[in-house]
Scaffold this active site. Structure first.
Site, PDB file in Angstrom:
ATOM      1  N   ASN A 156      46.682  38.896  46.780  1.00 33.75           N
ATOM      2  CA  ASN A 156      47.600  38.915  47.929  1.00 33.75           C
ATOM      3  C   ASN A 156      46.998  38.313  49.198  1.00 33.75           C
ATOM      4  O   ASN A 156      47.678  37.654  49.975  1.00 33.75           O
ATOM      5  CB  ASN A 156      48.122  40.335  48.178  1.00 33.75           C
ATOM      6  CG  ASN A 156      47.028  41.332  48.425  1.00 33.75           C
ATOM      7  OD1 ASN A 156      45.861  41.112  48.069  1.00 33.75           O
ATOM      8  ND2 ASN A 156      47.364  42.461  49.020  1.00 33.75           N
ATOM      9  N   GLY A 230      41.880  45.786  44.625  1.00 34.61           N
ATOM     10  CA  GLY A 230      42.885  45.515  43.607  1.00 34.61           C
ATOM     11  C   GLY A 230      43.642  46.784  43.274  1.00 34.61           C
ATOM     12  O   GLY A 230      43.735  47.711  44.092  1.00 34.61           O
ATOM     13  N   SER A 231      44.146  46.823  42.072  1.00 38.06           N
ATOM     14  CA  SER A 231      45.037  47.922  41.705  1.00 38.06           C
ATOM     15  C   SER A 231      44.257  49.201  41.374  1.00 38.06           C
ATOM     16  O   SER A 231      43.069  49.161  41.041  1.00 38.06           O
ATOM     17  CB  SER A 231      45.871  47.510  40.491  1.00 38.06           C
ATOM     18  OG  SER A 231      45.015  47.309  39.387  1.00 38.06           O
ATOM     19  N   THR A 234      42.851  49.170  37.750  1.00 36.60           N
ATOM     20  CA  THR A 234      41.597  48.448  37.586  1.00 36.60           C
ATOM     21  C   THR A 234      40.455  49.191  38.284  1.00 36.60           C
ATOM     22  O   THR A 234      39.331  49.224  37.777  1.00 36.60           O
ATOM     23  CB  THR A 234      41.732  47.009  38.142  1.00 36.60           C
ATOM     24  OG1 THR A 234      42.836  46.385  37.502  1.00 36.60           O
ATOM     25  CG2 THR A 234      40.488  46.198  37.883  1.00 36.60           C
ATOM     26  N   GLY A 235      40.742  49.791  39.427  1.00 34.79           N
ATOM     27  CA  GLY A 235      39.704  50.558  40.141  1.00 34.79           C
ATOM     28  C   GLY A 235      39.131  51.658  39.257  1.00 34.79           C
ATOM     29  O   GLY A 235      37.915  51.884  39.210  1.00 34.79           O
ATOM     30  N   GLU A 252      38.865  49.478  47.112  1.00 37.03           N
ATOM     31  CA  GLU A 252      40.048  49.428  47.990  1.00 37.03           C
ATOM     32  C   GLU A 252      41.250  49.209  47.095  1.00 37.03           C
ATOM     33  O   GLU A 252      41.471  48.109  46.600  1.00 37.03           O
ATOM     34  CB  GLU A 252      39.919  48.269  48.983  1.00 37.03           C
ATOM     35  CG  GLU A 252      38.772  48.393  49.968  1.00 37.03           C
ATOM     36  CD  GLU A 252      38.945  49.537  50.937  1.00 37.03           C
ATOM     37  OE1 GLU A 252      40.065  50.059  51.083  1.00 37.03           O
ATOM     38  OE2 GLU A 252      37.939  49.926  51.544  1.00 37.03           O
ATOM     39  N   CYS A 286      48.538  45.752  50.778  1.00 40.03           N
ATOM     40  CA  CYS A 286      48.129  47.044  50.233  1.00 40.03           C
ATOM     41  C   CYS A 286      48.576  48.180  51.144  1.00 40.03           C
ATOM     42  O   CYS A 286      49.093  49.187  50.682  1.00 40.03           O
ATOM     43  CB  CYS A 286      46.628  47.079  50.020  1.00 40.03           C
ATOM     44  SG  CYS A 286      45.701  46.590  51.474  1.00 40.03           S
ATOM     45  N   GLU A 460      35.938  49.644  54.269  1.00 39.79           N
ATOM     46  CA  GLU A 460      35.419  48.340  54.665  1.00 39.79           C
ATOM     47  C   GLU A 460      35.527  48.255  56.185  1.00 39.79           C
ATOM     48  O   GLU A 460      36.240  49.016  56.817  1.00 39.79           O
ATOM     49  CB  GLU A 460      36.228  47.226  53.999  1.00 39.79           C
ATOM     50  CG  GLU A 460      36.127  47.338  52.487  1.00 39.79           C
ATOM     51  CD  GLU A 460      36.332  46.029  51.758  1.00 39.79           C
ATOM     52  OE1 GLU A 460      35.371  45.253  51.629  1.00 39.79           O
ATOM     53  OE2 GLU A 460      37.449  45.808  51.291  1.00 39.79           O
TER      54      GLU A 460
HETATM   55  P1  NAD Z   1      44.190  43.835  39.734  1.00 34.68           P
HETATM   56  O1  NAD Z   1      43.542  45.152  39.792  1.00 34.68           O
HETATM   57  O2  NAD Z   1      45.030  43.488  38.574  1.00 34.68           O
HETATM   58  O3  NAD Z   1      43.097  42.659  39.813  1.00 34.68           O
HETATM   59  C1  NAD Z   1      42.172  42.557  40.875  1.00 34.68           C
HETATM   60  C2  NAD Z   1      40.924  41.854  40.400  1.00 34.68           C
HETATM   61  O4  NAD Z   1      40.253  42.639  39.426  1.00 34.68           O
HETATM   62  C3  NAD Z   1      41.154  40.497  39.753  1.00 34.68           C
HETATM   63  O5  NAD Z   1      40.128  39.623  40.196  1.00 34.68           O
HETATM   64  C4  NAD Z   1      41.024  40.811  38.271  1.00 34.68           C
HETATM   65  O6  NAD Z   1      40.634  39.691  37.487  1.00 34.68           O
HETATM   66  C5  NAD Z   1      39.940  41.862  38.278  1.00 34.68           C
HETATM   67  N1  NAD Z   1      39.937  42.767  37.119  1.00 34.68           N
HETATM   68  C6  NAD Z   1      40.987  43.161  36.359  1.00 34.68           C
HETATM   69  N2  NAD Z   1      40.580  44.053  35.436  1.00 34.68           N
HETATM   70  C7  NAD Z   1      39.246  44.236  35.625  1.00 34.68           C
HETATM   71  C8  NAD Z   1      38.273  45.074  35.016  1.00 34.68           C
HETATM   72  N3  NAD Z   1      38.579  45.901  34.018  1.00 34.68           N
HETATM   73  N4  NAD Z   1      37.011  45.027  35.482  1.00 34.68           N
HETATM   74  C9  NAD Z   1      36.689  44.224  36.516  1.00 34.68           C
HETATM   75  N5  NAD Z   1      37.562  43.402  37.131  1.00 34.68           N
HETATM   76  C10 NAD Z   1      38.833  43.417  36.688  1.00 34.68           C
HETATM   77  O7  NAD Z   1      44.996  43.748  41.115  1.00 34.68           O
HETATM   78  P2  NAD Z   1      45.982  42.619  41.607  1.00 34.68           P
HETATM   79  O8  NAD Z   1      47.250  42.743  40.838  1.00 34.68           O
HETATM   80  O9  NAD Z   1      45.260  41.313  41.645  1.00 34.68           O
HETATM   81  O10 NAD Z   1      46.236  43.037  43.136  1.00 34.68           O
HETATM   82  C11 NAD Z   1      47.270  43.871  43.571  1.00 34.68           C
HETATM   83  C12 NAD Z   1      46.747  45.251  43.883  1.00 34.68           C
HETATM   84  O11 NAD Z   1      45.692  45.174  44.829  1.00 34.68           O
HETATM   85  C13 NAD Z   1      47.785  46.123  44.529  1.00 34.68           C
HETATM   86  O12 NAD Z   1      47.738  47.414  43.923  1.00 34.68           O
HETATM   87  C14 NAD Z   1      47.344  46.229  45.971  1.00 34.68           C
HETATM   88  O13 NAD Z   1      47.772  47.371  46.648  1.00 34.68           O
HETATM   89  C15 NAD Z   1      45.870  46.174  45.820  1.00 34.68           C
HETATM   90  N6  NAD Z   1      45.231  45.791  47.100  1.00 34.68           N
HETATM   91  C16 NAD Z   1      44.527  46.734  47.797  1.00 34.68           C
HETATM   92  C17 NAD Z   1      43.956  46.418  49.022  1.00 34.68           C
HETATM   93  C18 NAD Z   1      43.165  47.436  49.821  1.00 34.68           C
HETATM   94  O14 NAD Z   1      42.407  47.038  50.680  1.00 34.68           O
HETATM   95  N7  NAD Z   1      43.299  48.712  49.560  1.00 34.68           N
HETATM   96  C19 NAD Z   1      44.098  45.131  49.533  1.00 34.68           C
HETATM   97  C20 NAD Z   1      44.822  44.198  48.800  1.00 34.68           C
HETATM   98  C21 NAD Z   1      45.381  44.539  47.565  1.00 34.68           C
END
Ligand code: NAD
Length: 479
Positions: A156, A230-231, A234-235, A252, A286, A460
């Site tokens: 995003n 990320g999501s 995944t976190g 995050e 996010c 962060e």
């Molecule tokens: P995602 O979790 O699908 O992917 C994020 C990253 O993680 C990508 O680079 C992906 O290749 C990598 N990844 C996926 N599976 C993995 C694993 N098992 N181990 C290590 N790396 C892995 O998220 P997305 O769909 O790209 O992003 C959208 C999400 O991010 C939304 O939930 C949004 O709220 C969140 N987000 C949070 C913040 C914040 O600061 N809190 C900011 C921006 C986006």
């Protein structure tokens, strides 16, 4: 550029992986799709696991020298890195618009904002803390770098998120390997190439790749911290994967931020801020406002005031003049957003506004305002991450607070009122990493940002964010 020009998009030279100071190709090429056309516009190299090993070895070697570099010189180099990125801002903004979809001016704003975080990190000194210094003993608490940080980012805000992590990691003496989302690797790869003009080899490397590459970084013995955005799903996988090597983590994750509008607020005065609090970046923020709680007696007024704002929003290609909202970033996300709207409508939600958006083939979705009084429909209970805002009516402020808090997420929340004392009182009761009053979401480099509950671990930005790239090492000397 007009809508008709979508077929004549600018040609892009594919940036390459950055490994140990060199731009290199990789075996697992990734076609990157322009979400405004739904067609690939460039193919970038994706790294192999062998290349990952090479990068980790290089990072550890570089980190050993980088941590011993005089901190003032290190800060100078980090600022030089920011300067190099800024000097290429137009080129990077174009790449960002092509891969992410956001309007060009917003892409530029994203990079400017990210650079302010890098500069703030470079300007912050972490002084030693002297616990005791007397005739018998000298005790000093020192902050030491962790070694090699892997920065794994979402699609995003590809460059903002990368810069949020690169700045503090480098400023505190770590080497960084950035792995952007496979949906948006282009501008980040280019930043990796540009960084080599000023940084020693191996200090900042960028590897494009899919989720498997992320998993390999998380499990790698030679990586010491994962800084992930990320999501939530995944976190959690990262937390489990990092356990085997006890890596430090900053996570995050997603949010499902509620905005609670108090009865005294004026719909016309706050509608624009509410709208953009929810739907900037095509709703893919996010900490965007994702559930709007308004007093039942005024729900119709809020629906109308928000509709007035939504009507002015021009949706289209980010390269087109006058466009303020681009497409959804990728096809699965578009399908998800459509599905959530259909599901809500089928379950009785009232679609109070559905704007105009170009017909495909790009991933455009019209701005959609919904009224529903159920917190159980998917578009309210889950993070929708698209240009859709549900408006929910409440009878009492206590009820609104309870519903706002009734989620496993805890990233942000907001209160809207003309009465500062009342607003503060409600703000105190909202469970979120940041609670805004009469705004949503505002972030700055001097203020920590992170989530409560299942929205993340750690923060962060600010000195708090910087400390997360260090460990404590105590020096305890007998006199
Ligand atoms: P995602 O979790 O699908 O992917 C994020 C990253 O993680 C990508 O680079 C992906 O290749 C990598 N990844 C996926 N599976 C993995 C694993 N098992 N181990 C290590 N790396 C892995 O998220 P997305 O769909 O790209 O992003 C959208 C999400 O991010 C939304 O939930 C949004 O709220 C969140 N987000 C949070 C913040 C914040 O600061 N809190 C900011 C921006 C986006």
């Amino acid at each position: 550029m007009t809508a008709a020009d979508l077929t004549t998009r600018p040609a892009v030279t594919a940036p390459r992986l950055t490994i140990d100071g060199a731009a290199v190709d990789g075996p697992n090429g990734l076609d990157v799709v322009d979400p405004a056309t739904a067609a690939p516009f460039v193919r970038v190299p994706g790294a192999s696991v062998e290349q990952l090993d090479t990068a980790v070895t290089a990072a550890n070697r570089a980190a050993a020298g980088w941590r011993r570099t005089d901190p003032a010189e290190r800060r100078r180099l980090v600022l030089a890195f920011a300067g190099t990125v800024r000097a290429h801002i137009d080129e990077l903004a174009l790449l960002l618009t092509l891969e992410q979809g956001k309007p060009l001016a917003r892409a530029k704003g994203e990079i400017e904002s990210g650079l302010r975080y890098v500069e703030a990190a470079a300007a912050t000194e972490l002084a030693d803390e002297v616990v005791r210094d007397d005739a018998s003993e000298r005790i000093v608490v020192r902050r030491v770098p962790l070694g090699v940080v892997a920065a794994i980012t979402a699609w995003n805000y590809p460059l903002l998120l990368a810069l949020w992590k690169i700045g503090p990691a480098l400023a505190t003496g770590n080497a960084v390997i950035v792995k952007p989302s496979p949906f948006t690797p282009v501008a980040t790869l280019r930043v990796g190439e540009l960084a080599q003009e000023v940084l020693p080899p191996g200090v900042l490397q960028v590897l494009a790749g899919g989720d498997d590459l992320g998993r390999a970084l998380v499990e790698h013995e030679g990586v010491h911290k994962i800084s992930f955005t990320g999501s939530q799903r995944t976190g959690k996988a990262i937390m489990a994967g990092a356990a085997g090597t006890l890596k430090r983590l900053t996570l995050e994750l997603g949010g499902n931020d509620a905005g609670v509008v108090l009865p005294d607020a004026d719909p016309a005065a706050i509608a624009s801020d509410l709208y953009w609090g929810g739907l900037s970046n095509c709703g893919q923020v996010c900490a965007g406002l994702k559930r709007l709680y308004v007093p039942a007696a005024r729900a119709a007024e809020y629906a109308e005031a928000l509709t007035d704002v939504a009507r002015t929003v021009r949706v289209g290609s980010g390269l087109e003049d006058g466009v303020v909202m681009g497409p959804v970033q990728n096809a699965p996300q578009l399908a998800r957003v459509r599905g959530l709207v259909e599901d809500a409508a089928a379950r009785g939600a009232d679609v109070v506004f559905r704007g105009e958006a170009p017909d495909g083939p790009g991933y455009f979705h019209p701005v959609t305002l919904l009224r529903t009084d159920s917190d159980d429909v998917g578009v309210v209970a889950e993070e929708q991450f698209g240009p859709v805002l549900p408006i929910l009516a409440y009878e009492s402020v206590d009820e609104a607070v309870e519903r706002a808090n009734g989620t496993p997420f805890g990233l942000g929340a907001s209160v809207w009122s003309a009465d500062p004392e009342r607003a503060d009182d409600v703000a105190d009761r909202l469970e979120a990493g940041t609670v805004w009053v009469n705004q949503h979401p505002m972030l700055s480099p001097d203020t920590p940002f992170g989530g409560l509950k299942q929205s993340g671990i750690g923060v962060e930005a600010s000195v708090h964010g910087l400390l997360a790239y260090t460990d404590i090492s105590v020096l305890r000397a007998k006199r």
